[in-house]
Design a protein around this motif. Structure first.
Motif, PDB file in Angstrom:
ATOM      1  N   TRP A  22      25.042 -21.347  -6.381  1.00  0.00           N
ATOM      2  CA  TRP A  22      24.609 -21.181  -4.915  1.00  0.00           C
ATOM      3  C   TRP A  22      25.414 -20.362  -4.142  1.00  0.00           C
ATOM      4  N   ALA A  23      25.024 -20.142  -2.883  1.00  0.00           N
ATOM      5  CA  ALA A  23      25.483 -19.333  -1.738  1.00  0.00           C
ATOM      6  C   ALA A  23      26.038 -20.074  -0.687  1.00  0.00           C
ATOM      7  N   SER A  24      27.643 -19.805  -0.352  1.00  0.00           N
ATOM      8  CA  SER A  24      28.040 -20.740   0.640  1.00  0.00           C
ATOM      9  C   SER A  24      28.871 -19.731   1.782  1.00  0.00           C
ATOM     10  N   THR A  25      29.039 -19.859   2.984  1.00  0.00           N
ATOM     11  CA  THR A  25      29.866 -19.398   3.845  1.00  0.00           C
ATOM     12  C   THR A  25      31.021 -20.223   4.161  1.00  0.00           C
ATOM     13  N   ILE A  26      32.244 -19.595   3.905  1.00  0.00           N
ATOM     14  CA  ILE A  26      33.337 -20.124   4.638  1.00  0.00           C
ATOM     15  C   ILE A  26      34.190 -19.163   5.374  1.00  0.00           C
ATOM     16  N   PRO A  27      34.100 -19.377   6.703  1.00  0.00           N
ATOM     17  CA  PRO A  27      34.394 -18.353   7.634  1.00  0.00           C
ATOM     18  C   PRO A  27      36.107 -17.784   7.136  1.00  0.00           C
ATOM     19  N   PHE A  28      36.163 -16.513   7.412  1.00  0.00           N
ATOM     20  CA  PHE A  28      37.460 -15.935   7.228  1.00  0.00           C
ATOM     21  C   PHE A  28      38.057 -15.883   5.746  1.00  0.00           C
ATOM     22  N   LYS A  29      37.295 -16.305   5.042  1.00  0.00           N
ATOM     23  CA  LYS A  29      37.673 -16.140   3.610  1.00  0.00           C
ATOM     24  C   LYS A  29      37.578 -14.957   2.938  1.00  0.00           C
ATOM     25  N   PHE A  30      36.583 -14.180   3.272  1.00  0.00           N
ATOM     26  CA  PHE A  30      36.351 -12.946   2.535  1.00  0.00           C
ATOM     27  C   PHE A  30      36.251 -11.752   3.756  1.00  0.00           C
ATOM     28  N   PRO A  31      36.391 -10.410   3.331  1.00  0.00           N
ATOM     29  CA  PRO A  31      36.051  -9.568   4.208  1.00  0.00           C
ATOM     30  C   PRO A  31      34.650  -9.313   4.581  1.00  0.00           C
ATOM     31  N   ASN A  66      28.565 -14.830   6.117  1.00  0.00           N
ATOM     32  CA  ASN A  66      29.234 -13.946   5.220  1.00  0.00           C
ATOM     33  C   ASN A  66      29.506 -14.702   3.803  1.00  0.00           C
ATOM     34  N   HIS A  67      28.292 -14.637   2.990  1.00  0.00           N
ATOM     35  CA  HIS A  67      28.271 -15.581   1.911  1.00  0.00           C
ATOM     36  C   HIS A  67      28.932 -14.985   0.665  1.00  0.00           C
ATOM     37  N   ARG A  68      29.354 -15.982  -0.467  1.00  0.00           N
ATOM     38  CA  ARG A  68      29.743 -15.758  -1.629  1.00  0.00           C
ATOM     39  C   ARG A  68      28.899 -16.477  -2.600  1.00  0.00           C
ATOM     40  N   MET A  69      28.965 -16.292  -3.840  1.00  0.00           N
ATOM     41  CA  MET A  69      28.233 -17.385  -4.623  1.00  0.00           C
ATOM     42  C   MET A  69      29.275 -18.049  -5.409  1.00  0.00           C
ATOM     43  N   TYR A  70      29.004 -19.571  -5.540  1.00  0.00           N
ATOM     44  CA  TYR A  70      29.834 -20.478  -6.261  1.00  0.00           C
ATOM     45  C   TYR A  70      28.918 -21.213  -7.195  1.00  0.00           C
ATOM     46  N   TYR A  71      29.787 -21.907  -8.103  1.00  0.00           N
ATOM     47  CA  TYR A  71      28.982 -22.585  -9.297  1.00  0.00           C
ATOM     48  C   TYR A  71      29.748 -23.999  -9.718  1.00  0.00           C
ATOM     49  N   VAL A  72      28.869 -24.598 -10.336  1.00  0.00           N
ATOM     50  CA  VAL A  72      29.505 -25.811 -11.343  1.00  0.00           C
ATOM     51  C   VAL A  72      28.438 -25.832 -12.407  1.00  0.00           C
ATOM     52  N   ALA A 109      33.699 -27.239  -8.293  1.00  0.00           N
ATOM     53  CA  ALA A 109      33.043 -25.884  -7.838  1.00  0.00           C
ATOM     54  C   ALA A 109      34.132 -24.846  -7.723  1.00  0.00           C
ATOM     55  N   ALA A 110      33.563 -23.610  -7.998  1.00  0.00           N
ATOM     56  CA  ALA A 110      34.309 -22.453  -8.208  1.00  0.00           C
ATOM     57  C   ALA A 110      33.782 -21.265  -7.715  1.00  0.00           C
ATOM     58  N   LEU A 111      34.428 -20.009  -7.424  1.00  0.00           N
ATOM     59  CA  LEU A 111      33.794 -19.012  -6.978  1.00  0.00           C
ATOM     60  C   LEU A 111      33.136 -18.479  -8.301  1.00  0.00           C
ATOM     61  N   PHE A 112      31.904 -18.001  -8.196  1.00  0.00           N
ATOM     62  CA  PHE A 112      30.991 -17.361  -9.143  1.00  0.00           C
ATOM     63  C   PHE A 112      30.919 -15.870  -8.983  1.00  0.00           C
TER      64      PHE A 112
END
Length: 304
Positions: free
Chosen positions: A137-146, A155-161, A172-175
């Protein structure tokens, strides 16, 4: 002669029982009435089976982006987006026949992230190599990524379980972090050690669909392609039809569905004028479906 006719009849019935069709999940705005379904016998032309199969009751009580997968035991599993913002997880239910469903559960996969903005478009994939389900899935965690022109809260990145039983889950971890905001990913397996990820580049001004490749279902996915869809497209899903892969996507500016076909995920042919999708169909996924399950769904749709 009568025995020959009986044998032919038996073979015809047996063939029809094993005939494969396709099921397409979707929702309708404003996403409050739940799961909608459509079916196709050829992967190109879709017939509406109606909606209201599973009315959302968990989280923000929306059902967007319903993703379905089937395990080796024949059980269908469904996950979906429950809210635009605020919810730290997604909805889940299971069914043997797509008509009668288990109690819904909210899976709080991002509850350990206090600043997470959203959990969008969970996508199920059955990993037959390891007899488990992968959920991305996609989630945004502010100020975590450029970021580029996007707001910090977009500013989304993909995560997984992963899970084998939908009772216990990996943490959950970064996918996927491709270096840009990314949402709406779907995994396709071509063969062992050969996976394709269809993804939406959600950066401004891109907002189009690309692919990436990996040798393991969990990645790393690399060699991100150029876009093969136009501006303002999202919600891709993939169907393996014969020797070709069909990729459907929502052309949300035009409020229409588009599609391309490919054999190698390198060259793509636009087939949007060759497909028919029900009116107002929105982001879902396609899975094979057997004749018996489809027959029961048709009876239910006719009854409703």
């Amino acid at each position: 002669m009568s025995n020959v006719r009986l044998l032919i009849t038996f073979l015809v019935v047996l063939s029809s029982c094993h005939k494969q069709s396709y099921l397409f999940t979707s929702f309708r705005e404003p996403a409050t009435d739940g799961l909608h379904l459509a079916y196709s016998n050829d992967g190109y032309h879709w017939t509406d089976l109606g909606g209201g199969y599973l009315k959302p009751e968990v989280g923000g009580k929306l059902m967007r982006d319903p993703s379905i997968a089937r395990g080796k035991d024949g059980m269908f599993h469904l996950v979906w987006t429950t809210n635009w913002k605020g919810d730290k997880g997604f909805g889940y239910a299971s069914s043997k026949d797509l008509v009668y469903w288990s109690a819904q559960r909210f899976l709080p996969v991002m509850e350990h992230e206090p600043d997470v903005v959203n959990v969008w478009a969970p996508e199920l994939f059955y990993d037959d190599e390891n007899d488990r389900f992968v959920i991305i899935w996609a989630s945004t965690i502010p100020f975590k990524f450029p970021k580029g022109e996007e707001d910090e809260r977009n500013n989304h990145r993909m995560y997984y379980v992963t899970t084998k039983d939908f009772q216990t889950f990996s943490k959950a971890a970064l996918f996927l972090d491709p270096g840009f905001s990314v949402i709406d990913c779907v995994i396709a397996k071509r063969k062992k050690n050969d996976y394709v990820l269809v993804l939406k580049d959600n950066t401004r001004p891109q907002r189009n669909i690309k692919v990436a490749f990996a040798r393991d279902v969990l990645g790393p996915y690399q060699q991100v392609s150029d876009p093969f869809t136009g501006f303002l497209t999202e919600g891709p899903t993939v169907a393996h039809v014969g020797d070709e892969w069909l990729i459907y996507f929502d052309q949300y500016r035009d409020k229409t569905y588009g599609a391309v076909k490919t054999r190698d995920f390198k060259t793509f042919t636009n087939i949007s004028k060759e497909v028919t999708v029900p009116k107002d169909h929105k982001h879902g996924t396609i899975v094979p479906i057997d004749a018996g399950t489809l027959k029961k769904l048709k009876r239910q749709a006719k009854h409703d």
